[in-house]
Design an enzyme around this catalytic site. Sequence first.
Site, PDB file in Angstrom:
ATOM      1  N   ASP A  13       0.630  -1.249  -0.020  1.00 28.52           N
ATOM      2  CA  ASP A  13       0.102   0.173   0.067  1.00 28.52           C
ATOM      3  C   ASP A  13       0.859   1.235   0.044  1.00 28.52           C
ATOM      4  O   ASP A  13       1.397   1.559   0.990  1.00 28.52           O
ATOM      5  CB  ASP A  13      -0.949  -0.068   1.335  1.00 28.52           C
ATOM      6  CG  ASP A  13      -1.722   1.205   1.465  1.00 28.52           C
ATOM      7  OD1 ASP A  13      -1.648   1.876   0.561  1.00 28.52           O
ATOM      8  OD2 ASP A  13      -2.595   1.193   2.327  1.00 28.52           O
ATOM      9  N   GLY A  35      -9.514   3.620  -7.185  1.00 23.87           N
ATOM     10  CA  GLY A  35      -7.794   3.261  -7.168  1.00 23.87           C
ATOM     11  C   GLY A  35      -6.965   3.956  -6.188  1.00 23.87           C
ATOM     12  O   GLY A  35      -7.400   4.390  -5.245  1.00 23.87           O
ATOM     13  N   VAL A  36      -5.811   4.028  -6.527  1.00 19.60           N
ATOM     14  CA  VAL A  36      -4.599   4.710  -5.947  1.00 19.60           C
ATOM     15  C   VAL A  36      -5.104   5.975  -5.557  1.00 19.60           C
ATOM     16  O   VAL A  36      -4.724   6.421  -4.425  1.00 19.60           O
ATOM     17  CB  VAL A  36      -3.444   4.435  -6.453  1.00 19.60           C
ATOM     18  CG1 VAL A  36      -3.009   5.364  -7.629  1.00 19.60           C
ATOM     19  CG2 VAL A  36      -2.164   4.693  -5.529  1.00 19.60           C
ATOM     20  N   ASP A  37      -5.606   6.738  -6.256  1.00 19.85           N
ATOM     21  CA  ASP A  37      -5.889   8.136  -6.276  1.00 19.85           C
ATOM     22  C   ASP A  37      -7.098   8.325  -4.882  1.00 19.85           C
ATOM     23  O   ASP A  37      -6.648   9.155  -4.110  1.00 19.85           O
ATOM     24  CB  ASP A  37      -6.632   8.634  -7.333  1.00 19.85           C
ATOM     25  CG  ASP A  37      -6.845  10.079  -7.711  1.00 19.85           C
ATOM     26  OD1 ASP A  37      -6.316  10.872  -6.700  1.00 19.85           O
ATOM     27  OD2 ASP A  37      -7.674  10.724  -8.269  1.00 19.85           O
ATOM     28  N   SER A 124      -1.531   4.284 -14.829  1.00 19.54           N
ATOM     29  CA  SER A 124      -2.314   4.164 -16.055  1.00 19.54           C
ATOM     30  C   SER A 124      -2.844   2.622 -16.300  1.00 19.54           C
ATOM     31  O   SER A 124      -3.366   2.453 -17.130  1.00 19.54           O
ATOM     32  CB  SER A 124      -1.752   4.625 -17.389  1.00 19.54           C
ATOM     33  OG  SER A 124      -1.889   6.004 -17.442  1.00 19.54           O
ATOM     34  N   THR A 125      -2.359   1.768 -15.470  1.00 21.84           N
ATOM     35  CA  THR A 125      -2.596   0.316 -15.627  1.00 21.84           C
ATOM     36  C   THR A 125      -3.819  -0.296 -15.140  1.00 21.84           C
ATOM     37  O   THR A 125      -4.313  -1.184 -15.282  1.00 21.84           O
ATOM     38  CB  THR A 125      -1.543  -0.598 -15.171  1.00 21.84           C
ATOM     39  OG1 THR A 125      -1.470  -0.250 -13.749  1.00 21.84           O
ATOM     40  CG2 THR A 125       0.005  -0.206 -15.820  1.00 21.84           C
ATOM     41  N   GLY A 126      -4.536   0.694 -14.218  1.00 28.68           N
ATOM     42  CA  GLY A 126      -6.030   0.244 -13.745  1.00 28.68           C
ATOM     43  C   GLY A 126      -7.048   0.411 -14.876  1.00 28.68           C
ATOM     44  O   GLY A 126      -7.069   0.064 -15.865  1.00 28.68           O
ATOM     45  N   TYR A 128      -7.311   3.038 -16.653  1.00 29.19           N
ATOM     46  CA  TYR A 128      -6.999   3.616 -17.917  1.00 29.19           C
ATOM     47  C   TYR A 128      -6.519   2.576 -18.894  1.00 29.19           C
ATOM     48  O   TYR A 128      -6.112   2.778 -19.956  1.00 29.19           O
ATOM     49  CB  TYR A 128      -5.731   4.844 -17.656  1.00 29.19           C
ATOM     50  CG  TYR A 128      -6.584   5.910 -17.130  1.00 29.19           C
ATOM     51  CD1 TYR A 128      -7.706   6.019 -16.639  1.00 29.19           C
ATOM     52  CD2 TYR A 128      -5.683   6.932 -16.836  1.00 29.19           C
ATOM     53  CE1 TYR A 128      -8.276   7.134 -16.162  1.00 29.19           C
ATOM     54  CE2 TYR A 128      -6.111   8.079 -16.193  1.00 29.19           C
ATOM     55  CZ  TYR A 128      -7.352   8.427 -15.923  1.00 29.19           C
ATOM     56  OH  TYR A 128      -7.775   9.386 -15.401  1.00 29.19           O
TER      57      TYR A 128
END
Length: 177
Positions: A13, A35-37, A124-126, A128
């Site tokens: 995390d 997501g991470v954001d 960008s791998t989620g 996006y």
Amino acid sequence: MNFTSRIQLQQGDITKLKVDAIVNAANSSLLGGGGVDGAIHRAGGSQILDDCRKIIARQGGCKTGEAVITTGGKLPAKYVIHTVGPVWNGGNKNEDQLLANCYINSLKLAVEYNVESIAFPNISTGIYHFPKDRAAEIAVKTVDDFLKTNQQIKQVIFICFDDENLQLYKDLLGNGS
């Protein structure tokens, strides 16, 4: 390829890391999201959002490939560098360069703020949908190239949330399972 020893790999995390700066895979509104954001905004508290609102008032958000910096709020990290990764459109819309720009502009901002340790998520791998293998190659090569010309940053951590990304980075960095 022989990558600098200043690049490290972890799974976990990003909001728990004790580094000078963590990078947020933000959206152009800078107002948090999934997501991470979303995780960074939740863990860091309202100070991050307050800083983002000041940036929005000043410049109207953040363009794809660009980066902005805020406080880390309640996070162990001093700063959050928000960068907006490209949405994958088949690879014909300059996505590779835009993704590389995310790493370059985040690192330039880190240098400007005297950051010595920085952690990147898988940008960008989620949602996006950037292909994970291609994104990992761009991330590692771009960061390694930057570190070859800059000594200030002592540690770069790629922090992977999922096993698939972790294995891709292990294979690239030459410390496969």
